[in-house]
Design an enzyme around this catalytic site. Structure first.
Site, PDB file in Angstrom:
ATOM      1  N   ASN A 237       1.929  -5.260  -3.186  1.00 10.53           N
ATOM      2  CA  ASN A 237       0.440  -5.361  -2.957  1.00 10.53           C
ATOM      3  C   ASN A 237      -0.248  -4.230  -2.668  1.00 10.53           C
ATOM      4  O   ASN A 237       0.192  -3.171  -1.855  1.00 10.53           O
ATOM      5  CB  ASN A 237       0.471  -6.360  -1.672  1.00 10.53           C
ATOM      6  CG  ASN A 237      -1.015  -6.671  -1.342  1.00 10.53           C
ATOM      7  OD1 ASN A 237      -1.642  -7.561  -2.072  1.00 10.53           O
ATOM      8  ND2 ASN A 237      -1.253  -7.025   0.003  1.00 10.53           N
TER       9      ASN A 237
ATOM     10  N   HIS B 254     -10.582  -6.152  -1.855  1.00  5.94           N
ATOM     11  CA  HIS B 254     -11.466  -5.621  -0.891  1.00  5.94           C
ATOM     12  C   HIS B 254     -12.844  -5.093  -1.794  1.00  5.94           C
ATOM     13  O   HIS B 254     -12.656  -3.782  -1.925  1.00  5.94           O
ATOM     14  CB  HIS B 254     -10.882  -5.089   0.333  1.00  5.94           C
ATOM     15  CG  HIS B 254      -9.994  -5.590   0.995  1.00  5.94           C
ATOM     16  ND1 HIS B 254     -10.349  -6.723   1.918  1.00  5.94           N
ATOM     17  CD2 HIS B 254      -8.767  -5.439   1.273  1.00  5.94           C
ATOM     18  CE1 HIS B 254      -9.367  -7.227   2.519  1.00  5.94           C
ATOM     19  NE2 HIS B 254      -8.275  -6.489   2.033  1.00  5.94           N
TER      20      HIS B 254
ATOM     21  N   GLU C 234      -6.712 -10.593  -1.106  1.00  5.15           N
ATOM     22  CA  GLU C 234      -7.377 -10.439   0.239  1.00  5.15           C
ATOM     23  C   GLU C 234      -8.819 -10.224  -0.174  1.00  5.15           C
ATOM     24  O   GLU C 234      -9.578  -9.534   0.398  1.00  5.15           O
ATOM     25  CB  GLU C 234      -6.940  -8.919   0.854  1.00  5.15           C
ATOM     26  CG  GLU C 234      -5.427  -9.192   1.079  1.00  5.15           C
ATOM     27  CD  GLU C 234      -4.924  -7.802   1.925  1.00  5.15           C
ATOM     28  OE1 GLU C 234      -5.661  -7.378   2.505  1.00  5.15           O
ATOM     29  OE2 GLU C 234      -3.533  -7.480   1.983  1.00  5.15           O
TER      30      GLU C 234
ATOM     31  N   ASP D  36     -12.627 -10.130  -0.099  1.00  3.68           N
ATOM     32  CA  ASP D  36     -14.016 -10.197   0.647  1.00  3.68           C
ATOM     33  C   ASP D  36     -15.092  -9.153   0.110  1.00  3.68           C
ATOM     34  O   ASP D  36     -14.517  -8.396  -0.810  1.00  3.68           O
ATOM     35  CB  ASP D  36     -13.469 -10.101   1.974  1.00  3.68           C
ATOM     36  CG  ASP D  36     -12.883  -8.911   2.332  1.00  3.68           C
ATOM     37  OD1 ASP D  36     -12.780  -7.930   1.827  1.00  3.68           O
ATOM     38  OD2 ASP D  36     -12.344  -9.101   3.699  1.00  3.68           O
TER      39      ASP D  36
ATOM     40  N   GLU E  66       0.803  -1.235   0.081  1.00  2.00           N
ATOM     41  CA  GLU E  66      -0.087  -0.048   0.011  1.00  2.00           C
ATOM     42  C   GLU E  66       0.739   1.249  -0.022  1.00  2.00           C
ATOM     43  O   GLU E  66       0.726   2.127   0.622  1.00  2.00           O
ATOM     44  CB  GLU E  66      -1.019   0.214   1.231  1.00  2.00           C
ATOM     45  CG  GLU E  66      -2.016  -1.335   1.032  1.00  2.00           C
ATOM     46  CD  GLU E  66      -2.764  -1.276   2.536  1.00  2.00           C
ATOM     47  OE1 GLU E  66      -2.741  -0.589   3.196  1.00  2.00           O
ATOM     48  OE2 GLU E  66      -3.446  -2.316   2.544  1.00  2.00           O
TER      49      GLU E  66
END
Ligand code: G3I
Length: 377
Positions: A212, A251, A281, A283, A167
């Site tokens: 990432n 996400h 990741e 979701d 990030e």
């Protein structure tokens, strides 16, 4: 934090959990009243297509929750530590490293023939309390390299990949290159990212070194802008030959339009550079979604199916991980993401009772949609 007793419990769980452990399935159109056993697990379906399917895990849950451990052992072939390999977990004091919890995850993975990703070596969050009062412009570069040499060195040769830098791009940054104004940028200088990747490469030449980030999945103006800045950063690292993969966190939220072509163009651009892409990741946040639980489950499943099917059609997308495996344990049920009606979110492939959700079946179908090698883009 994992103590020695938890560690011993994990060792026991490692021995006790069989990958054949079956989990009772909720009724569904395809697997009504059946079991999600080894043969119809996410893992089996992924392996049929040469894919890695994964989830974020917590070592204390592997140690203390046998059903959770069985689910992770049976459904997954790639693990990542949700928190246990971050700075604050590994660095109780400036001169101390504690690998107890991280080692327990590695032991679990090895005993179930699973791969493990490292997350992460350099991030502006999850820094230990001592960081702010200890790290200065004078010692930041040395602090960063010592951490990476020690941590990546500890796991050298044993990990599938490392999120080396996490990030680092912030669309709100005043800088034209979008680099986040973080302690690392301010204290270690703007080439801290290269420093981190070069150090990681030396410490563990076998791990796939990954950048990432999140907020790059959609075709909204904000995501398009951030994706372009991430691409520029990755190109910068690629020129130096120090990056192998990009992690797209994924996400997502109910209502997201995941049919845009921008992300696939990005993935193809990366493929042209010889880089792999991991969905790291996944979701789906339903904090603001309306409708019944069934309506919301259907929306989560729609996003899983559409998003994963698009992404897995690209040959350089080689791994898909969700950020957790059961709705019992998800960061989206923390107070910050609580629904106004108090109902729990259901963002993951298994619900809070370990029954497969609609997202499970959508994920499995998407794994099965992976084109045969000869037909892949
Ligand atoms: O371990 C302590 C516990 O001892 C204490 O009682 C409790 C009280 O708040 O806090 C616990 O630590 C929390 C930790 O999660 C474990 O639950 C931290 O406060 C909390 O900040 C931490 O949040 C994690 C967050 O990253 C920050 O590290 C989330 O679990 C984790 O899901 C989240 O993961 C991030 C990825 O690393 C990067 N991408 C985004 C993703 C979601 O934010």
């Amino acid at each position: 934090m994992l103590n020695r007793r938890d560690f011993l419990k994990i060792s026991a769980a490692v021995a006790a959990v069989s990958p054949l452990s079956a989990v009772r399935a909720q009724s569904s159109s395809t697997d009504s009243s059946s079991e999600v056993s080894a043969a119809n697990s996410l893992r089996a379906h992924a392996e049929q297509h040469g894919l890695l399917v994964g989830c974020a895990v917590a070592p204390e849950r592997l140690a203390n929750d046998a059903q959770y451990a069985a689910l992770v052992a049976g459904q997954i072939n790639l693990l990542v530590a949700e928190n246990a390999m971050k700075w604050h977990a590994l660095r109780p004091a400036p001169d101390k490293f504690d690998f107890t919890a991280a080692d327990a995850i590695l032991a679990f993975a090895e005993s179930h023939n699973q791969k493990l990703r490292g997350h992460n070596l350099c991030w502006h969050e999850a820094l230990p309390d001592w960081f702010a009062s200890t790290v200065t412009k004078a010692n930041a570069r040395q602090t960063l390299t010592k951490h990476i040499e020690t941590v990546a060195g500890h796991f050298a040769g044993k990990l599938h990949s490392w999120d080396v830098v996490n990030e680092a791009i912030d669309p709100a940054s005043p800088r034209p290159d979008g680099l986040r104004v973080s302690p690392w940028l301010e204290l270690a200088g703007e080439d801290y990212i290269e420093l981190a990747f070069r150090t990681a490469r030396q410490a563990d030449p076998k791990a796939l070194l990954t950048y990432n980030d999140y907020g790059i999945e959609l075709d909204t103006p904000k995501h398009v802008d951030k994706r372009a800045k991430v691409l520029a950063l990755v190109q910068r690292l690629h020129k130096s030959g120090i990056i192998d993969a990009v992690g797209v966190q994924s996400h997502l939220s109910a209502g997201d339009d995941v049919s845009g072509t921008g992300l696939r163009d990005f993935v193809r651009e990366l493929r042209g550079m010889g880089l792999q892409v991991f969905i790291t990741e996944l979701d789906v946040n339903t904090q603001k979604a309306q409708g019944t639980v069934a309506d919301r489950d259907a929306e989560v499943a729609r996003i899983y199916r559409e998003y994963l099917t698009h992404m897995l059609a690209e040959s350089n997308v080689t791994a898909a991980l969700t950020w957790g495996i059961t709705d019992r344990y998800t960061w989206l049920n923390s107070p910050r993401y609580a629904r106004p009606d108090g109902q729990r979110q259901r963002p993951l492939p298994f619900d809070a009772d370990y029954k497969p959700t609609s997202a499970f079946f959508a994920e499995r179908a998407a794994l099965d949609s992976r084109p045969a090698a000869a037909d892949r883009l």
